[in-house]
Motif scaffolding. Structure first.
Motif, PDB file in Angstrom:
ATOM      1  N   MET A  48       0.850  -1.267  -0.022  1.00  0.00           N
ATOM      2  CA  MET A  48       0.113   0.202   0.105  1.00  0.00           C
ATOM      3  C   MET A  48       1.030   1.203  -0.123  1.00  0.00           C
ATOM      4  SD  MET A  48      -2.520   1.035   3.026  1.00  0.00           S
ATOM      5  CE  MET A  48      -3.772   1.685   2.832  1.00  0.00           C
ATOM      6  N   PRO A  49       1.134   1.907  -1.355  1.00  0.00           N
ATOM      7  CA  PRO A  49       2.036   2.926  -1.136  1.00  0.00           C
ATOM      8  C   PRO A  49       1.554   4.223  -0.446  1.00  0.00           C
ATOM      9  CG  PRO A  49       0.836   2.692  -3.319  1.00  0.00           C
ATOM     10  CD  PRO A  49       0.406   1.567  -2.262  1.00  0.00           C
ATOM     11  N   LEU A  50       0.258   4.242   0.146  1.00  0.00           N
ATOM     12  CA  LEU A  50       0.059   5.416   0.777  1.00  0.00           C
ATOM     13  C   LEU A  50       0.030   5.330   2.273  1.00  0.00           C
ATOM     14  CD1 LEU A  50      -3.588   5.987  -0.832  1.00  0.00           C
ATOM     15  CD2 LEU A  50      -1.494   7.189  -1.502  1.00  0.00           C
ATOM     16  N   LEU A  51       0.638   4.220   2.742  1.00  0.00           N
ATOM     17  CA  LEU A  51       0.990   3.908   4.213  1.00  0.00           C
ATOM     18  C   LEU A  51       2.225   4.526   4.526  1.00  0.00           C
ATOM     19  CD1 LEU A  51      -0.525   2.756   6.416  1.00  0.00           C
ATOM     20  CD2 LEU A  51       0.616   0.446   6.031  1.00  0.00           C
ATOM     21  N   PRO A  52       2.391   5.755   5.272  1.00  0.00           N
ATOM     22  CA  PRO A  52       3.554   6.154   5.915  1.00  0.00           C
ATOM     23  C   PRO A  52       4.353   5.045   6.740  1.00  0.00           C
ATOM     24  CG  PRO A  52       1.796   7.149   7.038  1.00  0.00           C
ATOM     25  CD  PRO A  52       1.303   6.272   6.224  1.00  0.00           C
ATOM     26  N   GLU A  53       5.671   5.390   6.949  1.00  0.00           N
ATOM     27  CA  GLU A  53       6.376   4.678   7.965  1.00  0.00           C
ATOM     28  C   GLU A  53       5.771   4.661   9.267  1.00  0.00           C
ATOM     29  OE1 GLU A  53       9.933   7.505   9.328  1.00  0.00           O
ATOM     30  OE2 GLU A  53      10.046   6.850   7.316  1.00  0.00           O
ATOM     31  N   PHE A  54       6.031   3.633   9.903  1.00  0.00           N
ATOM     32  CA  PHE A  54       5.540   3.405  11.490  1.00  0.00           C
ATOM     33  C   PHE A  54       5.227   4.872  12.318  1.00  0.00           C
ATOM     34  CE2 PHE A  54       5.220   2.236  15.891  1.00  0.00           C
ATOM     35  CZ  PHE A  54       4.012   1.669  15.962  1.00  0.00           C
ATOM     36  N   GLY A  55       6.556   5.446  12.043  1.00  0.00           N
ATOM     37  CA  GLY A  55       6.710   6.827  13.051  1.00  0.00           C
ATOM     38  C   GLY A  55       5.835   7.893  12.677  1.00  0.00           C
ATOM     39  N   ARG A  56       5.411   7.653  11.462  1.00  0.00           N
ATOM     40  CA  ARG A  56       4.418   8.773  11.002  1.00  0.00           C
ATOM     41  C   ARG A  56       2.860   8.264  10.736  1.00  0.00           C
ATOM     42  NH1 ARG A  56       6.404  10.318   5.663  1.00  0.00           N
ATOM     43  NH2 ARG A  56       4.884  12.005   5.733  1.00  0.00           N
ATOM     44  N   GLN A  57       2.640   7.198  11.205  1.00  0.00           N
ATOM     45  CA  GLN A  57       1.343   6.725  11.223  1.00  0.00           C
ATOM     46  C   GLN A  57       0.540   7.214  12.315  1.00  0.00           C
ATOM     47  OE1 GLN A  57       1.188   2.531  11.287  1.00  0.00           O
ATOM     48  NE2 GLN A  57       2.594   2.303   9.370  1.00  0.00           N
ATOM     49  N   ASP A  58      -0.819   7.730  12.220  1.00  0.00           N
ATOM     50  CA  ASP A  58      -1.718   8.102  13.311  1.00  0.00           C
ATOM     51  C   ASP A  58      -2.160   6.814  13.967  1.00  0.00           C
ATOM     52  OD1 ASP A  58      -3.850   6.705  11.780  1.00  0.00           O
ATOM     53  OD2 ASP A  58      -4.078   8.626  10.766  1.00  0.00           O
ATOM     54  N   GLU A  59      -2.837   7.266  14.921  1.00  0.00           N
ATOM     55  CA  GLU A  59      -3.249   6.148  15.952  1.00  0.00           C
ATOM     56  C   GLU A  59      -4.314   5.068  15.183  1.00  0.00           C
ATOM     57  OE1 GLU A  59      -5.684   9.905  17.056  1.00  0.00           O
ATOM     58  OE2 GLU A  59      -3.534   9.436  16.680  1.00  0.00           O
ATOM     59  N   ARG A  87     -11.528 -15.526   2.547  1.00  0.00           N
ATOM     60  CA  ARG A  87     -10.873 -15.025   1.416  1.00  0.00           C
ATOM     61  C   ARG A  87     -10.694 -13.488   1.703  1.00  0.00           C
ATOM     62  NH1 ARG A  87     -11.350 -15.297  -4.838  1.00  0.00           N
ATOM     63  NH2 ARG A  87     -11.226 -13.164  -4.850  1.00  0.00           N
ATOM     64  N   ILE A  88      -9.668 -12.821   2.053  1.00  0.00           N
ATOM     65  CA  ILE A  88      -9.771 -11.434   2.308  1.00  0.00           C
ATOM     66  C   ILE A  88      -8.514 -10.827   1.426  1.00  0.00           C
ATOM     67  CG2 ILE A  88      -9.585  -9.617   3.958  1.00  0.00           C
ATOM     68  CD1 ILE A  88     -10.507 -11.722   5.938  1.00  0.00           C
ATOM     69  N   ARG A 122      -2.056 -11.572   9.558  1.00  0.00           N
ATOM     70  CA  ARG A 122      -2.606 -11.048   8.378  1.00  0.00           C
ATOM     71  C   ARG A 122      -1.682  -9.774   8.132  1.00  0.00           C
ATOM     72  NH1 ARG A 122      -6.620 -13.193   5.130  1.00  0.00           N
ATOM     73  NH2 ARG A 122      -5.199 -11.700   3.518  1.00  0.00           N
ATOM     74  N   ASP A 123      -0.235  -9.825   8.231  1.00  0.00           N
ATOM     75  CA  ASP A 123       0.527  -8.590   8.000  1.00  0.00           C
ATOM     76  C   ASP A 123       0.319  -8.001   6.594  1.00  0.00           C
ATOM     77  OD1 ASP A 123       1.728 -10.216  10.089  1.00  0.00           O
ATOM     78  OD2 ASP A 123       3.372  -8.540   9.934  1.00  0.00           O
ATOM     79  N   ASP A 124      -0.205  -8.924   5.547  1.00  0.00           N
ATOM     80  CA  ASP A 124      -0.353  -8.702   4.293  1.00  0.00           C
ATOM     81  C   ASP A 124      -1.379  -7.550   3.947  1.00  0.00           C
ATOM     82  OD1 ASP A 124      -1.953 -10.949   4.902  1.00  0.00           O
ATOM     83  OD2 ASP A 124      -3.127 -10.606   2.924  1.00  0.00           O
ATOM     84  N   LEU A 125      -2.351  -7.617   4.852  1.00  0.00           N
ATOM     85  CA  LEU A 125      -3.421  -6.378   4.796  1.00  0.00           C
ATOM     86  C   LEU A 125      -3.046  -5.199   5.429  1.00  0.00           C
ATOM     87  CD1 LEU A 125      -6.218  -8.721   6.336  1.00  0.00           C
ATOM     88  CD2 LEU A 125      -5.877  -8.027   3.791  1.00  0.00           C
ATOM     89  N   GLU A 126      -1.810  -5.063   6.037  1.00  0.00           N
ATOM     90  CA  GLU A 126      -1.335  -3.799   6.654  1.00  0.00           C
ATOM     91  C   GLU A 126      -2.341  -2.880   7.211  1.00  0.00           C
ATOM     92  OE1 GLU A 126       0.539  -1.957   2.750  1.00  0.00           O
ATOM     93  OE2 GLU A 126       2.438  -2.898   3.399  1.00  0.00           O
ATOM     94  N   ALA A 127      -2.559  -1.956   6.815  1.00  0.00           N
ATOM     95  CA  ALA A 127      -3.829  -1.058   7.749  1.00  0.00           C
ATOM     96  C   ALA A 127      -5.186  -1.281   6.715  1.00  0.00           C
ATOM     97  CB  ALA A 127      -3.332   0.403   7.741  1.00  0.00           C
ATOM     98  N   ASN A 128      -5.379  -2.187   6.265  1.00  0.00           N
ATOM     99  CA  ASN A 128      -6.678  -2.310   5.493  1.00  0.00           C
ATOM    100  C   ASN A 128      -7.645  -2.905   6.487  1.00  0.00           C
ATOM    101  OD1 ASN A 128      -6.058  -1.636   2.557  1.00  0.00           O
ATOM    102  ND2 ASN A 128      -4.630  -2.895   2.859  1.00  0.00           N
ATOM    103  N   ARG A 148      -2.208   2.653  13.072  1.00  0.00           N
ATOM    104  CA  ARG A 148      -1.739   2.007  14.033  1.00  0.00           C
ATOM    105  C   ARG A 148      -2.452   0.662  14.446  1.00  0.00           C
ATOM    106  NH1 ARG A 148       2.578   5.873  16.977  1.00  0.00           N
ATOM    107  NH2 ARG A 148       3.774   6.157  15.228  1.00  0.00           N
ATOM    108  N   CYS A 149      -3.663   1.183  14.974  1.00  0.00           N
ATOM    109  CA  CYS A 149      -4.650   0.297  15.389  1.00  0.00           C
ATOM    110  C   CYS A 149      -5.203  -0.853  14.233  1.00  0.00           C
ATOM    111  CB  CYS A 149      -5.962   0.756  16.018  1.00  0.00           C
ATOM    112  SG  CYS A 149      -5.553   1.591  17.665  1.00  0.00           S
ATOM    113  N   LYS A 150      -5.333  -0.575  12.920  1.00  0.00           N
ATOM    114  CA  LYS A 150      -5.670  -1.386  12.034  1.00  0.00           C
ATOM    115  C   LYS A 150      -4.586  -2.430  11.789  1.00  0.00           C
ATOM    116  CE  LYS A 150      -8.991   2.060   9.527  1.00  0.00           C
ATOM    117  NZ  LYS A 150      -9.042   2.810   8.469  1.00  0.00           N
ATOM    118  N   THR A 151      -3.373  -1.780  11.682  1.00  0.00           N
ATOM    119  CA  THR A 151      -2.103  -2.517  11.338  1.00  0.00           C
ATOM    120  C   THR A 151      -1.911  -3.711  12.260  1.00  0.00           C
ATOM    121  OG1 THR A 151      -1.264  -0.746  10.111  1.00  0.00           O
ATOM    122  CG2 THR A 151       0.296  -2.592  10.558  1.00  0.00           C
ATOM    123  N   PHE A 152      -1.851  -3.185  13.572  1.00  0.00           N
ATOM    124  CA  PHE A 152      -1.889  -4.047  14.689  1.00  0.00           C
ATOM    125  C   PHE A 152      -2.763  -5.220  14.884  1.00  0.00           C
ATOM    126  CE2 PHE A 152      -2.615  -5.067  19.315  1.00  0.00           C
ATOM    127  CZ  PHE A 152      -1.158  -5.324  19.628  1.00  0.00           C
TER     128      PHE A 152
END
Length: 136
Positions: free
Chosen positions: A1-12, A70-71, A26-32, A15-19
């Motif tokens: 996901m090219p719109l996802l900033p590095e961890f230190g610049r992510q909003d809360e 399937r997601i 499902r790390d592959d889903l990133e913040a989806n 971070r919750c979605k990614t966590f």
């Protein structure tokens, strides 16, 4: 996901979605997340996770993941630029962010009750967890 900033610049919210995705393996889903639209779902998937669970989108997503449905993130959508900006969805600790974070905490709590507090991580140390987080 090219719109996802590095961890230190992510909003809360990001971070919750990614966590939550990471804790479910499902790390592959990133913040989806089902919180953000658009998304598509089959009737079979809806019936499998239960229509009522859609009221808390992260809960529906965790149920879908746990049931092996399937997601996929098939398209990048910039929800920040195209969403209408309102007083309730801007700035730190805004009501919309609090709702989304609360939904993710609820979904994580439900999942931990069912699968155990460590979920799929077992005995991973904080150091190892940080290394994995920063490697993405």
């Amino acid at each position: 996901m090219p719109l996802l900033p590095e961890f230190g610049r992510q909003d809360e919210v990001t971070r919750c979605k990614t966590f939550l995705n990471r804790m479910l393996g499902r790390d592959d889903l990133e913040a989806n997340s089902l919180t953000a639209v658009p998304h598509a779902m089959t009737r079979q998937a809806l019936e499998s996770i239960g229509y009522a669970n859609l009221s808390v989108p992260p809960r529906a997503q965790t149920l879908a993941i746990r049931q092996g449905l399937r997601i996929e993130a098939v398209q990048t959508v910039d929800v920040l630029s195209v969403n209408r900006r309102r007083k309730t969805n801007r700035g730190k600790d805004n009501p919309v962010a609090k709702l989304i974070i609360g939904d993710h905490i609820e979904a994580l709590g439900d999942t931990m009750k069912n699968l155990g507090g460590r979920l799929q991580w077992g005995q991973v140390s904080r150091t190892e967890l940080a290394l994995r987080r920063n490697s993405l």
